[in-house]
Every structure is written in structure tokens, then in C-alpha cells.
Design a protein around this motif. Structure first.
Motif, PDB file in Angstrom:
ATOM      1  N   PRO A 283      35.162  30.228  44.227  1.00  0.00           N
ATOM      2  CA  PRO A 283      34.364  29.039  44.536  1.00  0.00           C
ATOM      3  C   PRO A 283      33.125  28.984  43.661  1.00  0.00           C
ATOM      4  N   PRO A 284      32.508  27.804  43.538  1.00  0.00           N
ATOM      5  CA  PRO A 284      31.351  27.687  42.640  1.00  0.00           C
ATOM      6  C   PRO A 284      30.186  28.565  43.046  1.00  0.00           C
ATOM      7  N   TYR A 285      29.986  28.801  44.366  1.00  0.00           N
ATOM      8  CA  TYR A 285      28.813  29.562  44.767  1.00  0.00           C
ATOM      9  C   TYR A 285      29.025  31.063  44.686  1.00  0.00           C
ATOM     10  N   LEU A 286      30.264  31.510  44.361  1.00  0.00           N
ATOM     11  CA  LEU A 286      30.506  32.935  44.215  1.00  0.00           C
ATOM     12  C   LEU A 286      30.919  33.319  42.811  1.00  0.00           C
ATOM     13  N   ASP A 287      31.634  32.452  42.127  1.00  0.00           N
ATOM     14  CA  ASP A 287      32.121  32.787  40.799  1.00  0.00           C
ATOM     15  C   ASP A 287      30.979  32.698  39.804  1.00  0.00           C
ATOM     16  N   PRO A 288      30.646  33.778  39.106  1.00  0.00           N
ATOM     17  CA  PRO A 288      29.567  33.695  38.128  1.00  0.00           C
ATOM     18  C   PRO A 288      29.956  33.018  36.838  1.00  0.00           C
ATOM     19  N   GLY A 289      31.202  32.579  36.701  1.00  0.00           N
ATOM     20  CA  GLY A 289      31.602  31.882  35.504  1.00  0.00           C
ATOM     21  C   GLY A 289      31.911  32.848  34.373  1.00  0.00           C
ATOM     22  N   PRO A 290      32.113  32.317  33.167  1.00  0.00           N
ATOM     23  CA  PRO A 290      32.411  33.191  32.022  1.00  0.00           C
ATOM     24  C   PRO A 290      31.245  34.125  31.770  1.00  0.00           C
ATOM     25  N   ARG A 291      31.537  35.399  31.605  1.00  0.00           N
ATOM     26  CA  ARG A 291      30.492  36.383  31.409  1.00  0.00           C
ATOM     27  C   ARG A 291      30.725  37.097  30.098  1.00  0.00           C
ATOM     28  N   PRO A 292      29.743  37.152  29.230  1.00  0.00           N
ATOM     29  CA  PRO A 292      29.900  37.948  28.018  1.00  0.00           C
ATOM     30  C   PRO A 292      29.887  39.430  28.340  1.00  0.00           C
ATOM     31  N   ARG A 293      30.346  40.199  27.438  1.00  0.00           N
ATOM     32  CA  ARG A 293      30.376  41.654  27.654  1.00  0.00           C
ATOM     33  C   ARG A 293      28.947  42.168  27.759  1.00  0.00           C
ATOM     34  N   GLY A 294      28.714  42.989  28.788  1.00  0.00           N
ATOM     35  CA  GLY A 294      27.395  43.559  28.993  1.00  0.00           C
ATOM     36  C   GLY A 294      26.667  42.977  30.167  1.00  0.00           C
ATOM     37  N   THR A 295      27.191  41.885  30.762  1.00  0.00           N
ATOM     38  CA  THR A 295      26.545  41.315  31.938  1.00  0.00           C
ATOM     39  C   THR A 295      27.147  41.910  33.188  1.00  0.00           C
ATOM     40  N   PHE A 296      26.401  41.807  34.275  1.00  0.00           N
ATOM     41  CA  PHE A 296      26.838  42.424  35.538  1.00  0.00           C
ATOM     42  C   PHE A 296      27.717  41.449  36.291  1.00  0.00           C
ATOM     43  N   ALA A 297      28.914  41.884  36.660  1.00  0.00           N
ATOM     44  CA  ALA A 297      29.871  41.047  37.374  1.00  0.00           C
ATOM     45  C   ALA A 297      29.999  41.532  38.801  1.00  0.00           C
ATOM     46  N   PRO A 298      30.419  40.658  39.711  1.00  0.00           N
ATOM     47  CA  PRO A 298      30.598  41.075  41.100  1.00  0.00           C
ATOM     48  C   PRO A 298      31.629  42.184  41.212  1.00  0.00           C
ATOM     49  N   GLY A 299      31.279  43.199  41.984  1.00  0.00           N
ATOM     50  CA  GLY A 299      32.191  44.303  42.201  1.00  0.00           C
ATOM     51  C   GLY A 299      32.228  45.316  41.081  1.00  0.00           C
TER      52      GLY A 299
ATOM     53  N   SER B 252      33.520  54.284  50.595  1.00  0.00           N
ATOM     54  CA  SER B 252      32.529  55.008  49.796  1.00  0.00           C
ATOM     55  C   SER B 252      32.217  54.256  48.505  1.00  0.00           C
ATOM     56  N   LEU B 253      33.239  53.683  47.877  1.00  0.00           N
ATOM     57  CA  LEU B 253      33.017  52.915  46.654  1.00  0.00           C
ATOM     58  C   LEU B 253      32.183  51.665  46.941  1.00  0.00           C
ATOM     59  N   LEU B 254      32.473  50.993  48.059  1.00  0.00           N
ATOM     60  CA  LEU B 254      31.688  49.813  48.409  1.00  0.00           C
ATOM     61  C   LEU B 254      30.234  50.175  48.674  1.00  0.00           C
ATOM     62  N   SER B 255      29.994  51.268  49.372  1.00  0.00           N
ATOM     63  CA  SER B 255      28.620  51.704  49.628  1.00  0.00           C
ATOM     64  C   SER B 255      27.905  52.029  48.321  1.00  0.00           C
ATOM     65  N   ALA B 256      28.591  52.653  47.393  1.00  0.00           N
ATOM     66  CA  ALA B 256      27.975  52.981  46.103  1.00  0.00           C
ATOM     67  C   ALA B 256      27.643  51.719  45.320  1.00  0.00           C
ATOM     68  N   ARG B 257      28.546  50.746  45.328  1.00  0.00           N
ATOM     69  CA  ARG B 257      28.264  49.498  44.611  1.00  0.00           C
ATOM     70  C   ARG B 257      27.108  48.730  45.263  1.00  0.00           C
ATOM     71  N   GLN B 258      27.046  48.737  46.574  1.00  0.00           N
ATOM     72  CA  GLN B 258      25.933  48.072  47.250  1.00  0.00           C
ATOM     73  C   GLN B 258      24.617  48.788  46.949  1.00  0.00           C
ATOM     74  N   LYS B 259      24.643  50.103  46.920  1.00  0.00           N
ATOM     75  CA  LYS B 259      23.438  50.850  46.576  1.00  0.00           C
ATOM     76  C   LYS B 259      23.001  50.542  45.157  1.00  0.00           C
ATOM     77  N   LEU B 260      23.940  50.418  44.236  1.00  0.00           N
ATOM     78  CA  LEU B 260      23.606  50.060  42.860  1.00  0.00           C
ATOM     79  C   LEU B 260      22.999  48.666  42.793  1.00  0.00           C
TER      80      LEU B 260
ATOM     81  N   ASN C 183      32.376  57.504  39.442  1.00  0.00           N
ATOM     82  CA  ASN C 183      33.124  58.620  40.034  1.00  0.00           C
ATOM     83  C   ASN C 183      33.818  58.198  41.322  1.00  0.00           C
ATOM     84  N   TYR C 184      33.112  57.422  42.161  1.00  0.00           N
ATOM     85  CA  TYR C 184      33.756  56.929  43.374  1.00  0.00           C
ATOM     86  C   TYR C 184      34.958  56.053  43.032  1.00  0.00           C
ATOM     87  N   GLU C 185      34.855  55.312  41.935  1.00  0.00           N
ATOM     88  CA  GLU C 185      35.976  54.454  41.545  1.00  0.00           C
ATOM     89  C   GLU C 185      37.158  55.294  41.055  1.00  0.00           C
TER      90      GLU C 185
END
Length: 628
Positions: A99-115, A598-606, A570-572
């Protein structure tokens, strides 16, 4: 019925399913081991081919279906309007339309993506993990658009939302209906927020106070007339006109015309019918020669102009700091919602696959209950995360106003800027702290206000010191009979009429003998000056500590970010390894869910560290006294 081909043994014959009592005894891991063991057994015995074996296998299959009915019915229930529809089969994440409010759209390499783990793209491939960061070619699954009760979308409100392009900074393009960049958000807050507008009135107020103080040097024109007539007889007629022009050096220039005639006029005031004009000076020789109230008022007003500018900057910086922190809280809530949504979709996919394997007899029925329970838990987490995202958007929207001073809200489809990616994690230069301290000495509002207060007290001290001198004033006027601008021909005005022989001289003197009031006022002012000096020293120390604290937080966050980024990777890796074991039948749904938690908690902490890093940057700018 109840037979399957034994491909593991490579013999090509059918093996009956294990009875239910044996398949449900122990954990799912033991069931998988038992299943593998049965695949390697010898061909069925004659007893198993008999009637008793067929009845046993039929009863076992029937009981298995009865146990699966509640689970399948619960899984196939129609979801409520706040829960996404679960797929009945495996979902291909790569084909999911965000959806528009969640999809960050095209991302160049080096940007932070969801998940992601902190750098560009999604998680690294389990076959070939990258050492320099995740692989951006693997998209992250995002849940389709949710629908709230009443048909509204998440974050939608009936309270006057911002239309696309309705708000526009003084310079730059209008905000897009979806993307709300951080810089343009601050530009809108700085331009339209009532607190920013209120702070902008301080410099205007200071300029008006300067103008008011300079009014003491305005030329002053005075005129008056007194006359008396009784029983047809003129007693007196007095006319006085004067023009007084103050100067910055304490000398006043005077000019005027007086006419005093009548039968009962004091002879020293009698001027004749033509009157008497004069021009002269009033010079203070004691108090008021070097400093007086008029010059002090102007200089104090000028000093207070710097104080007003410092107060405006302090109010504006405080507003922008609060707006920056709430904006990044909104961005953190959006990132957390992306992670929770992706995690829920993974659980939905696993539940669908687990259900199919249970139906095929590869897993125990309890595994489907485990997968469904984990899915429901993640659904609840996603709902809570959506509420946090909506509330954070409401808080960020409270900073938005329009030109008509009407409150605005963010549109339902608005999304914040992504959290700072790994490419933006830059350490402070070695000499940056010293440079920032020098900037703070010039720009920090607290220091500017204290220095303006010192200037004001210094000017008042000069005035009070001048008050210790005696009051000695000399007035000297040159006289000329007649009107200065008269129309009569004789005497001619200003033509040889003024001379040193026609003058009026006056001297005044006053001096209090004890000077107790003047000395007490001066000593009280000196105490205020010392108090301001102590306050400045303390403010400088506080500003220096704030800068050092912000710099320490900056460096510590950089280390935490890099450590957490490695921990997330490492969690991944652990999650991917557990997934491989689960696919090979060596693990259970419980263990893989634990790895994903554990992976979700690590990503949220990041993500929390990334938001805190952005807030620390705003805090450092605030300590220096810079708004941007």
C-alpha cells in the motif's frame, strides 16, 4: 487409502500411515523421526495387509481428520474488518503489492528498507551471505492495504486533513500527498506554527521599543497664551512659543518668540508690541554631559533587541527540537509497522504450508495449532503497531498549520522519511567538538540572552555612575526684538539684530550632600552585574556539557548501531539455518518461530537505535543553537 510410496528407501512400495496413538505420542520432532524411521522399514507384513490393519489405518485417518476439523474451521473463519485475509496457500511475497503508506517505493542501493538489518534492501541470501550488507534484489513482503471499520484507511481522520500541495514552504516545492520529507516538515513547522509566529514578533517588538526610546530626541514645539481683561481694561497678554531640539550629546538647541504686553505686566517680562525672539543652547556640565536617561534608554533598547532575537531563536529551536523528536518517533512507528506486517505475512504463509503438510501426513496436527497460535500473536502485534503508528502520526500532525492559522493533519496516505541508513552513520570529526563549542558561543540562545542582560546592566551602571555628579546646567540665549519671521519692515529679522550685548544667561546647580540613594542604586546594580557574570559562567558550562553529552551519545550510538547491525545479521543467519532444518524435517514450528521472534526483536532494536541517532543529531543542533 492411507498408503504412500516409500521413496526414501528407494524401493518403490507403499507404506501405511502410522496409527494416531503413535503419531501423537511425544513432540513433533519425535513424530518426524518416527515417520522417517517408518519410511526406511521393510515391506508391510501379511498381518498389516489383513483386515485388522485396514481397520486400524481407517480409524487412525478418521481420528486425524476429527482433530483437524477445529483447526481448519478456525483458520477458514471470515476475518474481521481489522484483520487481513489470510491466504489459504503459500503466498509469493515478491508479487505482493504494497500500500502507499507502507511501501517505500523504489530504493537505491544503500537505503534502509522495511525488514532489513540496517543497510539497503532486504535480508541477505541464506545461500551466499554478503559481508558488506544485505542483498537489495530480494524484496520484503508487505501486507496489503488494511480497511478500518466504516471503510476508512489506517490513520484516516475527518479533521481537516492537508490536501496535496495545500501547504507550501516559503521556498521549495509543495509536499507530496504521500512522502513527507524531514526537511520540508521542519520548514512547514518553522513557517506556520503559532509558536514560531509568536517568536517572530519579538524582533518587531524590539524595533518598536527602540523607536519609542528615540522619541526622547524628537523636536518639541511648545506654545501658550494667557490674557486678562477686566472692565474694559487690558491687564496683560502673554504669548510664549518655543522650539526645543535635543541632540545626542546632551546639548539642547532652543529657539522661540515671546510677547508680553499690558498695563499690569512685570517690567522684566515686558517685550513691547513686536515681541522678543531668541535662539540659544542648554548645556549640562555635570550630570547628563556624558550619559543621560535618553541615551541610556536608546542603548538599552538596542541591547534588548539582541535579547529579543535570542528569545525568538530559543523558542524556535525548542519547537523544532520537539517536532524533530516526534517526527522520528513517527518514522520509527512506521518502520515497526512494516516489520510487524512482514512478520505477520511470513506467519500466514507458514501456517498455510503447515496445514497442507499436516493434511498430507508429513507433520503432526499439533504443528498446525502452533503455527496458527503464532499467526494470531503476530496479528495482535501488528494491530498494536498500527495503533502506535496512527497515534504517532497524530502527534506529528499537531505541528502543522496553514497560512490562515488553521490546524491541519497529515493525510491518511502520508508516510515519513525512512530512518537514517548505514550510509548516513558518520562519526564526528576530531576537531568538530571545538568548532561546535565556538558556534555555541555565538549562537546559543541562553548565552546570547545572558550577554544581552550584561550589556543592559553595564549601561545602567554608567548612568548611575553619572548620577553621582552634581547637576550643573547653563542656558544661554541670544535676543532680538521683534518677530523672527515677521512681515514688518523694521526691525529686519536676523539682520545684524543678534549680538553679544543682547542675551539671556542662566546657571542652575543642585547636589545632594550624602548621595545615599544614588550610591545604593549603583551598588545594587553592581550586584546584578556580578549575578549576570555568574549566570554566564554557569550557562557556558551547561552548554559545554550539553555538547559533550550529545557528542558522547553520537559516538555511542554509532557503535551500538554497528553492533546491532551485526547481531541482526547473525539472528537472520540463525533463522535461515532453522528454516533449512525445518524444511528437512529436523526442526519444529516452535523453534523456527522462536528464531523469527528473536530476529524481529533485533530488527526493532536496530530501528529504535536509528531513530535515536536521528534525534541525537537534532539534540546536538539544539545545544549549538542552530535550527538546521
Amino acid at each position: 487409502m492411507g498408503m504412500r510410496r516409500n521413496n526414501a528407501a528407494g524401493q518403490g512400495h507403499l507404506t501405511p500411515l502410522a496409527p494416531l496413538s503413535k503419531r501423537e505420542g511425544g513432540t513433533s520432532s519425535s513424530s518426524n523421526a518416527a515417520l522417517k524411521a517408518r519410511t526406511k522399514t521393510s515391506p508391510p507384513s501379511p498381518r498389516e495387509r489383513g483386515l485388522g490393519g485396514e481397520v486400524s489405518r481407517a480409524a487412525s485417518a478418521l481420528l486425524t481428520l476429527l482433530l483437524l476439523l477445529p483447526t481448519l474451521a478456525l483458520a477458514q473463519q471470515k476475518p474481521t474488518n481489522t484483520t487481513p485475509t489470510l491466504p489459504k496457500a503459500a503466498v509469493a511475497p515478491a508479487t505482493t503489492t504494497p500500500p502507499p503508506y507502507l511501501d517505500p517505493g523504489p530504493r537505491p542501493r544503500g537505503t534502509f528498507a522495511p525488514g532489513s538489518t540496517g543497510q539497503g534492501g532486504a535480508a541477505p541470501s541464506q545461500d551466499a551471505p554478503r559481508a558488506d550488507g544485505p542483498d537489495p534484489s530480494r524484496p520484503v513482503p508487505i501486507l496489503p492495504r488494511q480497511t478500518l471499520p466504516g471503510g476508512s484507511q489506517p490513520g484516516q481522520s475527518t479533521f481537516n486533513p492537508i490536501e496535496p500541495g495545500a501547504l507550501r514552504p516559503a521556498s521549495g516545492p509543495a509536499l507530496d500527498s504521500l512522502d513527507v520529507p524531514f526537511a520540508e516538515f521542519l520548514a512547514l513547522v518553522s513557517q506556520f506554527h503559532p509558536v514560531a509566529r509568536q517568536a517572530g514578533l519579538n524582533p518587531q517588538r524590539a524595533q518598536l521599543e527602540i523607536q519609542q526610546a528615540r522619541g526622547a530626541f524628537d523636536p518639541n514645539l511648545v506654545g501658550k497664551y494667557y490674557g486678562k481683561q477686566l472692565k474694559g481694561k487690558d491687564y496683560y497678554h502673554d504669548v510664549e512659543t518655543a522650539l526645543r531640539i535635543p541632540t545626542w550629546f546632551g546639548v539642547d538647541v532652543k529657539a522661540g518668540w515671546d510677547r508680553s504686553v499690558g498695563a499690569f505686566v512685570n517690567p522684566e517680562d515686558f517685550t513691547g508690541n513686536a515681541g522678543l525672539s531668541y535662539v540659544g543652547l542648554s548645556v549640562p556640565l555635570g550630570q547628563g554631559l556624558l550619559m543621560d536617561e535618553r541615551r541610556t534608554a536608546v542603548r538599552v533598547a538596542q541591547a534588548l533587541a539582541g535579547l529579543a532575537e535570542a528569545e525568538r531563536r530559543a523558542a524556535r529551536n525548542k519547537l523544532l527540537l520537539s517536532a524533530s523528536k516526534d517526527y522520528w518517533e513517527w518514522a520509527l512507528a512506521a518502520q515497526r509497522l512494516r516489520l510487524l506486517t512482514s512478520n505477520e505475512l511470513v506467519a500466514a504463509t507458514r501456517f498455510a504450508a503447515t496445514r497442507q503438510r499436516v493434511l498430507a501426513g508429513d507433520l503432526a496436527p499439533i504443528d498446525s495449532v502452533e503455527a496458527l497460535t503464532e499467526l494470531q500473536n503476530r496479528q495482535a502485534q501488528r494491530v498494536a503497531g498500527r495503533a502506535q503508528w496512527q497515534n504517532a502520526g497524530l502527534v506529528a500532525g499537531t505541528y502543522l498549520w496553514d497560512e490562515q492559522l488553521r490546524p491541519r493533519e497529515l493525510p491518511p496516505t502520508a508516510r515519513p522519511q525512512l530512518l537514517p541508513p548505514a550510509a548516513a552513520w558518520r562519526p564526528l570529526p576530531a576537531d568538530s567538538l571545538q568548532q561546535l563549542a565556538q558556534l555555541a558561543q555565538k549562537n546559543n540562545p541562553d548565552l546570547l540572552k545572558t550577554r544581552a542582560k550584561q550589556v543592559q546592566l553595564g549601561l545602567e551602571n554608567r548612568l548611575l555612575t553619572n548620577k553621582l555628579l552634581p547637576k550643573l546646567s547653563v542656558d544661554y540665549n541670544l535676543l532680538l526684538p521683534g518677530q523672527p519671521f515677521a512681515f514688518e519692515g523694521s526691525p529686519q529679522p536676523f539682520v545684524g539684530g543678534y549680538s553679544a550685548n543682547n542675551y539671556k544667561l542662566g546657571v542652575s546647580f543642585a547636589y545632594p550632600l550624602l548621595l545615599r540613594a544614588e550610591r545604593a542604586k549603583r551598588q545594587l546594580n553592581q550586584l546584578k552585574i556580578r549575578d549576570a557574570d555568574f549566570e554566564l559562567e554557569n550557562d557556558q558550562r551547561q552548554v559545554g556539557n550539553a555538547l559533550q553529552s550529545a557528542a558522547n551519545d553520537w559516538q555511542a550510538l554509532l557503535e551500538q548501531l554497528r553492533i546491532q547491525q551485526q547481531a541482526t545479521r547473525n539472528y537472520e543467519i540463525l533463522r535461515n539455518g532453522e528454516q533449512i532444518r525445518f524444511d528437512n524435517g529436523e526442526s519444529t514450528v516452535f523453534f523456527i518461530n522462536s528464531r523469527e521472534s528473536s530476529l524481529l526483536s533485533a530488527r526493532q532494536k536496530l530501528a529504535e537505535l536509528q531513530a535515536k541517532y536521528a534525534q541525537t543529531q537534532a539534540q546536538l543542533r539544539f545545544a549549538v543553537g542552530l535550527s538546521q
